[in-house]
Design a protein around this motif. Sequence first.
Motif, PDB file in Angstrom:
ATOM      1  N   ASN A   1      -0.582   6.184  10.936  1.00  0.00           N
ATOM      2  CA  ASN A   1      -1.050   6.917   9.764  1.00  0.00           C
ATOM      3  C   ASN A   1      -1.823   8.148  10.211  1.00  0.00           C
ATOM      4  OD1 ASN A   1      -1.918   7.676   7.206  1.00  0.00           O
ATOM      5  ND2 ASN A   1      -3.667   6.290   7.236  1.00  0.00           N
ATOM      6  N   ARG A   2      -1.372   9.311   9.747  1.00  0.00           N
ATOM      7  CA  ARG A   2      -2.097  10.556  10.013  1.00  0.00           C
ATOM      8  C   ARG A   2      -2.659  11.049   8.690  1.00  0.00           C
ATOM      9  NH1 ARG A   2       2.665  11.392  13.144  1.00  0.00           N
ATOM     10  NH2 ARG A   2       2.250  11.430  15.386  1.00  0.00           N
TER      11      ARG A   2
ATOM     12  N   ARG B   1      -5.926   9.624  13.455  1.00  0.00           N
ATOM     13  CA  ARG B   1      -4.709   8.906  13.767  1.00  0.00           C
ATOM     14  C   ARG B   1      -4.999   7.416  13.834  1.00  0.00           C
ATOM     15  NH1 ARG B   1      -2.406   7.393  18.725  1.00  0.00           N
ATOM     16  NH2 ARG B   1      -0.125   7.283  18.727  1.00  0.00           N
TER      17      ARG B   1
ATOM     18  N   GLY C   1      -2.321  10.546   4.010  1.00  0.00           N
ATOM     19  CA  GLY C   1      -1.499  11.380   4.887  1.00  0.00           C
ATOM     20  C   GLY C   1      -0.102  10.819   5.069  1.00  0.00           C
ATOM     21  N   GLU C   2       0.536  11.230   6.153  1.00  0.00           N
ATOM     22  CA  GLU C   2       1.903  10.794   6.444  1.00  0.00           C
ATOM     23  C   GLU C   2       1.879   9.443   7.140  1.00  0.00           C
ATOM     24  OE1 GLU C   2       5.383  13.429   7.952  1.00  0.00           O
ATOM     25  OE2 GLU C   2       4.522  12.491   9.750  1.00  0.00           O
ATOM     26  N   VAL C   3       2.652   8.509   6.626  1.00  0.00           N
ATOM     27  CA  VAL C   3       2.748   7.175   7.196  1.00  0.00           C
ATOM     28  C   VAL C   3       4.107   7.018   7.854  1.00  0.00           C
ATOM     29  CG1 VAL C   3       2.785   4.696   6.701  1.00  0.00           C
ATOM     30  CG2 VAL C   3       1.145   6.175   5.533  1.00  0.00           C
ATOM     31  N   THR C   4       4.111   6.736   9.158  1.00  0.00           N
ATOM     32  CA  THR C   4       5.348   6.584   9.922  1.00  0.00           C
ATOM     33  C   THR C   4       5.512   5.132  10.341  1.00  0.00           C
ATOM     34  OG1 THR C   4       5.183   8.830  10.791  1.00  0.00           O
ATOM     35  CG2 THR C   4       6.624   7.325  11.968  1.00  0.00           C
TER      36      THR C   4
ATOM     37  N   SER D   1       8.558   6.511   2.272  1.00  0.00           N
ATOM     38  CA  SER D   1       8.849   7.228   1.024  1.00  0.00           C
ATOM     39  C   SER D   1       7.882   6.831  -0.084  1.00  0.00           C
ATOM     40  CB  SER D   1      10.281   6.936   0.575  1.00  0.00           C
ATOM     41  OG  SER D   1      10.479   5.539   0.369  1.00  0.00           O
TER      42      SER D   1
ATOM     43  N   ALA E   1      -4.519  13.016   5.666  1.00  0.00           N
ATOM     44  CA  ALA E   1      -4.501  14.448   5.361  1.00  0.00           C
ATOM     45  C   ALA E   1      -5.797  15.121   5.781  1.00  0.00           C
ATOM     46  CB  ALA E   1      -4.275  14.661   3.867  1.00  0.00           C
TER      47      ALA E   1
ATOM     48  N   GLU F   1      12.482   5.235  13.914  1.00  0.00           N
ATOM     49  CA  GLU F   1      11.280   5.633  13.189  1.00  0.00           C
ATOM     50  C   GLU F   1      11.645   6.226  11.835  1.00  0.00           C
ATOM     51  OE1 GLU F   1       8.545   8.057  15.313  1.00  0.00           O
ATOM     52  OE2 GLU F   1       8.485   6.756  17.083  1.00  0.00           O
TER      53      GLU F   1
ATOM     54  N   VAL G   1       9.712   7.888   8.076  1.00  0.00           N
ATOM     55  CA  VAL G   1       8.527   8.283   7.312  1.00  0.00           C
ATOM     56  C   VAL G   1       8.573   7.547   5.982  1.00  0.00           C
ATOM     57  CG1 VAL G   1       7.321  10.183   6.176  1.00  0.00           C
ATOM     58  CG2 VAL G   1       8.385  10.533   8.411  1.00  0.00           C
TER      59      VAL G   1
END
Length: 507
Positions: free
Chosen positions: A52-53, A121, A146-149, A161, A55, A157, A159
Amino acid sequence: MSADASSNPAPAKMMDTLPAETLDAIHSANNLSMAFRAVSEHVMPSLVAIENRPAVAVAKPSGNIRPSADPFHGNNPFKGTPFEDMMREFGGMEGMRRFEMRPDGKMMPKGFGDQMPRRGRGIGSGVVIDASGIILTNNHVVSGGGEVTVKLNDGREFVASQVWTDPDTDIAVVKIEGATGLVPAALGDSEETDIGDWVIAMGQPFGLESSVTAGIISAKHRGIGITARENFLQTDAAINPGNSGGPLVNLKGEVIGINTAISSRGGGNDGIGFAVPSNLARWVSDQLVENGSVKRAYLGVGIQPVTQDLAGELGVQPRGGVLITDVYDDTPAAEMGLQAGDVIVQFDGKDVRTPQALQLAVERSPVGEKVPVKVVRDGNRIDLAYKGTEAKKGFFQKRQQSSETQSEQSPTVKIDGVGVEVASLDSAIAKSLNIKSESGVVVTAVNEGSAAEDAGLQPGMVITEVDRQPVNSVKEFESAITGDSDEKTLLLVKTERGSRFVVVKRN
């Protein structure tokens, strides 16, 4: 000269030299090892790593100056002050870092190193529970916006949705699109899990992918104060930072918990970890996927556990139910006829022994449907019915505290046998104390070492009942408590946080 190989005996095999009972023990251990191996191989394809990054970026120190790990170079910066002995007791600056000052002024070990959301991170774990791309994890693993990968066990991998969260239970659901061949893990029945059962904890501890540890369930129904809704499984299977969101698995290969927190002084495993039971995680995740949020039913009461002292006064066994201290107006509890002093012993056919258990049972009640409730009132069992009602928006939020103060002091009366001083309660005093009550007496002083202090009475509390009888004035209170010949007296007290029963034991 070479030795004759045929004259040298072959090395003896250990298994050929051991007695039968020892061989049986080794075979049993090997069977357990094979079970761990089979479970790990079965569930591993369902295990994922989650990054998890958030925002919000984490501020980094500018320039080339690096803070020293010990800026005081081993010296005690508090030498000659009242803190000198404290520093020595806790092992210097490094030792002090492992402790925190609590609100009561005590230094306590820092605990639950994996319980709070981290900025920047973050790496955690998750488990696939549906082949369509539904993954179960912890809220604190994915919170931050933020963006969850998601990294699958085979290295692919994706991302996320969709990310749905429920901070109250620290459960979250992540959805990924376009991933074929996903292997979902089976969710087991956590109620069937018992203390002493073998379990396997899986995840990414310290970022080390696909790690497995084994242990047992060491306790159930734990509340440790890190989320609003708690019913944790406790395990000694090693859980470390990064395991959060990973599955806790039984020897049937079923997920019976989601690893959530650790109790730790140094940030690593100290042998006590906690997992959200699969039954609760399933209920939360189903609602998150269906509604995007969790809808909870509510009762509209104040509750407290039944202690040994209270049990004798209420006619039940210790931990034999949940005591009702308040029944709020215009709520399902008021509609069904619950009263303060009732002890709920069964809800929807199941025994309830703790406030957490009752709370969770009520919240999962089907909205619109009636469920049976068994109550002990004045020593007698009665049957009631609760109709599932969705909680009003903001009902669970704290009421705002009043900042007004008491303008004048009412006349007080001392009750020497109990060690308490009380005054009459009126609307102005009740408002200043932020208490919704106009009947009762307010405690103005408590003698040190008295029965009242031992019972937990404090100035500012309002006493509304003595031995289940309401008191509306100082005279009524004095008459009720001095006329009570029993060694124990049951009081109902109110504070701005709600009501609770206490037992005063006379010396």
